[in-house]
Design an enzyme around this catalytic site. Structure first.
Site, PDB file in Angstrom:
ATOM      1  N   ALA A  72       0.829  -1.203   0.000  1.00  0.00           N
ATOM      2  CA  ALA A  72       0.000   0.000   0.000  1.00  0.00           C
ATOM      3  C   ALA A  72       0.866   1.256   0.000  1.00  0.00           C
ATOM      4  O   ALA A  72       1.935   1.298   0.613  1.00  0.00           O
ATOM      5  CB  ALA A  72      -0.920   0.005   1.210  1.00  0.00           C
ATOM      6  N   HIS A  73       0.371   2.301  -0.692  1.00  0.00           N
ATOM      7  CA  HIS A  73       1.068   3.586  -0.730  1.00  0.00           C
ATOM      8  C   HIS A  73       0.723   4.366   0.541  1.00  0.00           C
ATOM      9  O   HIS A  73      -0.429   4.385   0.975  1.00  0.00           O
ATOM     10  CB  HIS A  73       0.625   4.375  -1.964  1.00  0.00           C
ATOM     11  CG  HIS A  73       1.526   5.510  -2.303  1.00  0.00           C
ATOM     12  ND1 HIS A  73       1.600   6.670  -1.559  1.00  0.00           N
ATOM     13  CD2 HIS A  73       2.406   5.663  -3.338  1.00  0.00           C
ATOM     14  CE1 HIS A  73       2.474   7.488  -2.112  1.00  0.00           C
ATOM     15  NE2 HIS A  73       2.978   6.912  -3.181  1.00  0.00           N
ATOM     16  N   PRO A  74       1.705   5.031   1.151  1.00  0.00           N
ATOM     17  CA  PRO A  74       1.408   5.751   2.394  1.00  0.00           C
ATOM     18  C   PRO A  74       0.557   6.997   2.208  1.00  0.00           C
ATOM     19  O   PRO A  74      -0.122   7.424   3.150  1.00  0.00           O
ATOM     20  CB  PRO A  74       2.797   6.128   2.933  1.00  0.00           C
ATOM     21  CG  PRO A  74       3.677   6.165   1.712  1.00  0.00           C
ATOM     22  CD  PRO A  74       3.138   5.094   0.813  1.00  0.00           C
ATOM     23  N   ASN A  75       0.556   7.580   1.009  1.00  0.00           N
ATOM     24  CA  ASN A  75      -0.106   8.871   0.809  1.00  0.00           C
ATOM     25  C   ASN A  75      -1.191   8.874  -0.266  1.00  0.00           C
ATOM     26  O   ASN A  75      -1.775   9.925  -0.535  1.00  0.00           O
ATOM     27  CB  ASN A  75       0.928   9.949   0.448  1.00  0.00           C
ATOM     28  CG  ASN A  75       2.005  10.087   1.504  1.00  0.00           C
ATOM     29  OD1 ASN A  75       3.138   9.687   1.285  1.00  0.00           O
ATOM     30  ND2 ASN A  75       1.654  10.603   2.661  1.00  0.00           N
ATOM     31  N   ARG A 127      -8.655   4.701   5.326  1.00  0.00           N
ATOM     32  CA  ARG A 127      -8.254   3.554   4.508  1.00  0.00           C
ATOM     33  C   ARG A 127      -8.699   2.228   5.131  1.00  0.00           C
ATOM     34  O   ARG A 127      -9.031   1.282   4.408  1.00  0.00           O
ATOM     35  CB  ARG A 127      -6.754   3.561   4.252  1.00  0.00           C
ATOM     36  CG  ARG A 127      -5.891   3.186   5.434  1.00  0.00           C
ATOM     37  CD  ARG A 127      -4.460   2.839   4.997  1.00  0.00           C
ATOM     38  NE  ARG A 127      -3.679   4.006   4.637  1.00  0.00           N
ATOM     39  CZ  ARG A 127      -2.903   4.052   3.570  1.00  0.00           C
ATOM     40  NH1 ARG A 127      -2.834   3.022   2.753  1.00  0.00           N
ATOM     41  NH2 ARG A 127      -2.189   5.129   3.307  1.00  0.00           N
TER      42      ARG A 127
END
Length: 239
Positions: A72-75, A127
């Site tokens: 997963a992308h943090p941003n 999220r």
């Protein structure tokens, strides 16, 4: 011009080589301007820290170390991998327009209207609530169907390939990343192709990996030894 790599390990990482190559090019450009060479100093530590730029900025702003998020992308949310009915795909929803098209492709228009997911910032904050909704939906249909839907909706997505399927991809075949060469013992064997092309002097893979000592005579001859000298080295057990 000299280059030195500082590290506690003898095995350089890809990022160290990458930044070393960029530094060499920068130094060559500098030499073209003033005619002087310079020493280049690159380390594994600094090169590794440099590729952490987005996670580093998160830490600088919040004062907290980022947690582990797998793929997963943090941003950006959703920007990760999801299981489907028969495999796994990666999805990268990088804008609000893509988000609306993504919800439509999922046949979940209610997501687009949910205030918890209205903007990327909202989706990052929520999220943990959003991901299960997407995961449940994607798990109900095969990868090919979802990829076709996302392609039609202009939402970036792609399959997660194993090594065999990666080399079977049309683009990999078009770029000759799987080549067959003749081995003197094993016969035809498959090899990984070249990851770059040169317009003026195209490179090719012309032979299989050599057997132990296969080219000893050729190498010694190139080094200036005649047949007699090479024979004496063999007789003495040097080669």
């Amino acid at each position: 011009m000299g280059i030195r790599s500082r590290s506690a390990s003898r095995s350089p990482t890809w990022s160290t080589g990458l930044h070393g190559a960029v530094a060499v090019l920068a130094a060559l450009a500098g030499r073209g301007a003033d005619g002087r060479g310079q020493r280049i100093d690159v380390s594994i530590l600094e090169a590794t820290l440099a590729v952490l730029v987005n996670q580093a900025q998160n830490a600088f702003v919040t004062g907290r170390a980022p947690g582990r998020r797998g793929n997963a992308h943090p941003n950006i949310v959703p920007y990760e991998t999801f299981a489907t009915a028969d495999g796994e795909i990666a999805i990268a929803v990088g804008s609000e327009r893509q988000w609306l098209r993504f919800c439509a492709a999922l046949d979940l228009p209610g997501l687009a209207d949910d205030p918890r997911f209205a903007t990327n910032g909202d989706r990052v904050e929520h999220r943990d609530a959003l991901r299960p909704l997407i995961a449940e939906r994607l798990a109900g249909r095969p990868s090919a169907e979802w990829l076709a839907r996302f392609d039609a909706a202009e939402v970036p997505a792609g399959p997660i390939n194993d090594v065999v399927s990666a080399f079977a991809q049309p683009q990999a075949r078009a770029r000759d990343m799987d080549v067959t060469v003749e081995h003197p013992v094993l016969g035809p064997i498959r090899q990984v192709g070249l990851p770059f092309t040169l317009s003026g002097s195209p490179a090719t893979i012309r032979s299989a990996p050599p057997l132990l000592g296969e080219h000893t005579d050729e190498i010694l001859a190139e080094a200036g030894l005649d047949a007699g000298a090479i024979a004496r080295l063999r007789a003495d057990g040097v080669v």
